[in-house]
Motif scaffolding. Structure first.
Motif, mmCIF file in Angstrom:
data_model
loop_
_atom_site.group_PDB
_atom_site.id
_atom_site.type_symbol
_atom_site.label_atom_id
_atom_site.label_comp_id
_atom_site.label_asym_id
_atom_site.label_seq_id
_atom_site.Cartn_x
_atom_site.Cartn_y
_atom_site.Cartn_z
ATOM 1 N N UNK A 49 0.839 -1.204 0.000
ATOM 2 C CA UNK A 49 0.000 0.000 0.000
ATOM 3 C C UNK A 49 0.872 1.252 0.000
ATOM 4 N N UNK A 50 1.928 1.248 0.835
ATOM 5 C CA UNK A 50 2.835 2.391 0.893
ATOM 6 C C UNK A 50 3.469 2.643 -0.475
ATOM 7 N N UNK A 51 3.917 1.569 -1.117
ATOM 8 C CA UNK A 51 4.587 1.706 -2.407
ATOM 9 C C UNK A 51 3.645 2.260 -3.466
ATOM 10 N N UNK A 52 2.395 1.828 -3.450
ATOM 11 C CA UNK A 52 1.418 2.315 -4.430
ATOM 12 C C UNK A 52 1.106 3.780 -4.182
ATOM 13 N N UNK A 53 0.807 4.113 -2.912
ATOM 14 C CA UNK A 53 0.425 5.481 -2.570
ATOM 15 C C UNK A 53 1.545 6.474 -2.870
ATOM 16 N N UNK B 289 3.919 6.122 -5.116
ATOM 17 C CA UNK B 289 4.370 6.099 -6.504
ATOM 18 C C UNK B 289 5.600 5.276 -6.767
ATOM 19 N N UNK B 290 5.956 4.378 -5.859
ATOM 20 C CA UNK B 290 7.122 3.517 -6.097
ATOM 21 C C UNK B 290 6.804 2.421 -7.098
ATOM 22 N N UNK B 291 5.544 1.976 -7.118
ATOM 23 C CA UNK B 291 5.098 0.977 -8.083
ATOM 24 C C UNK B 291 3.728 1.400 -8.607
ATOM 25 N N UNK B 292 3.367 0.888 -9.764
ATOM 26 C CA UNK B 292 2.054 1.133 -10.315
ATOM 27 C C UNK B 292 1.102 0.017 -9.871
ATOM 28 N N UNK B 293 -0.093 0.393 -9.482
ATOM 29 C CA UNK B 293 -1.038 -0.588 -8.944
ATOM 30 C C UNK B 293 -1.323 -1.689 -9.951
ATOM 31 N N UNK B 294 -1.236 -1.366 -11.255
ATOM 32 C CA UNK B 294 -1.526 -2.372 -12.276
ATOM 33 C C UNK B 294 -0.476 -3.472 -12.319
ATOM 34 N N UNK B 295 0.704 -3.202 -11.745
ATOM 35 C CA UNK B 295 1.785 -4.188 -11.764
ATOM 36 C C UNK B 295 1.810 -5.032 -10.504
ATOM 37 N N UNK B 296 0.883 -4.727 -9.575
ATOM 38 C CA UNK B 296 0.865 -5.442 -8.297
ATOM 39 C C UNK B 296 -0.148 -6.554 -8.381
ATOM 40 N N UNK B 297 0.237 -7.727 -7.935
ATOM 41 C CA UNK B 297 -0.658 -8.854 -7.890
ATOM 42 C C UNK B 297 -1.443 -8.808 -6.588
#
Length: 319
Positions: A304-308, A310-318
């Motif tokens: 959640x921290x990474x998505x919020x 901007x470290x990763x894109x939510x579409x790339x998270x399983x």
């Protein structure tokens, strides 16, 4: 026979009663007394603090036997709860004692078959009382907690649904005995026939009451539960992100951010070490620093921290 007219807020309340006199029993359950003159349904409901949309949903359902509302979220849980609570009062405090008195007056107390009828009725009354008292002690307080924004973890509307059944088998047996019972004089016959007529009406009312619970009340409570669960998740996420942003006295280093991204992607410590060309012990040290800075310990929290942030894109998270 069903009246297939669907009543609306602008219809006269007196028209509903004239077309469907059985609704008289429902008015008091909504807290609506007689004497509303020529007011419309909407005016009458507003004067009595009743949600018009919910009133019409229940009325049209009990008249026509199918769900007629088009926006489930508009149903008022407080109005539905008041309706069911008042229905219990009507049934336990008035209807059951009234029919018992009718039977008592109509039956010869010296007749063993007459006493059997009374015993059957008392057993039926006790079963109904037990059923309704369970709802009053367990279900209704639970719903009131939901209305206050609290989601108890020891109960759910599905628990109620699994154990909800109308106690009508004794009533059917009671009717059969009464129909076969032939009093010796016309007066008792007429009185017993009148009592039997009220029992039939009572059975229909109780069946509609159970259907309102199953088809309208239970789904409304289930939706309220879902909203509260969603709110809890949102609050937890917000708290987690808030803590991550405010309690982190030190900013994350670029390498620590890379470790977080790798963790979010599901890599083990060894895989992260190979990916970043560092030692496993160094990865472990970075992870300790991340926990200390963010106060986030779980993989889900880091995701959640990474998505919020901007470290990763939510579409790339399983998910």
């Amino acid at each position: 026979m069903k009246n297939h007219k669907m009543y609306e807020a602008g219809d006269k309340m007196i028209s509903l009663i004239a077309d469907n006199y059985s609704l008289l029993q429902s008015l008091s359950s909504f807290g609506i007394n007689l004497g509303f003159g020529d007011k419309t349904v909407e005016e009458t409901c507003r004067d009595n603090g009743v949600d018009t949309y919910t009133f019409l949903a229940v009325v049209n359902f009990t008249i026509n036997g199918h769900i007629s509302f088009d926006d489930e979220d508009r149903l008022s849980v407080p109005t539905l709860l008041h309706y069911l609570e008042a229905s219990h009062v009507y049934y336990l405090d008035f209807q059951l004692p009234f029919i018992r008195k009718e039977l008592t007056d109509a039956i010869n107390k010296d007749d063993s078959l007459g006493m059997l009828i009374m015993n059957f009725y008392d057993e039926y009354a006790r079963e109904i009382q037990k059923h309704m008292m369970y709802e009053e002690r367990t279900l209704f307080p639970y719903v009131k907690s939901l209305m206050e924004g609290t989601l108890p973890d020891n109960y759910s509307i599905d628990t109620f649904s699994k154990h909800h059944s109308a106690a009508d088998h004794k009533l059917k047996e009671l009717k059969n005995i009464i129909i076969k019972y032939l009093p010796s004089d016309m007066l008792r016959n007429n009185m017993l026939t009148a009592a039997l007529h009220d029992i039939y009406n009572n059975e229909e009312w109780l069946n509609l009451h159970a259907q309102v619970e199953d088809k309208i009340f239970t789904p409304a409570i289930r939706r309220l539960e879902q909203r509260l669960k969603q709110n809890d998740v949102t609050r937890n996420i917000s708290t987690m992100v808030f803590k991550g942003k405010t309690e982190a006295t030190e900013p994350l280093s670029d390498r620590e951010k890379e470790v977080i991204v790798a963790l979010v992607q599901g890599m083990s410590n060894k895989e992260i070490a190979e990916h970043l060309f560092i030692a496993v012990n160094t990865v472990i040290t970075h992870r300790r620093n991340i926990v200390r800075k963010l106060q986030i310990h779980s993989p889900a929290g880091l995701t959640i921290y990474a998505i919020v942030n901007g470290l990763v894109d939510i579409s790339s998270v399983k998910l």
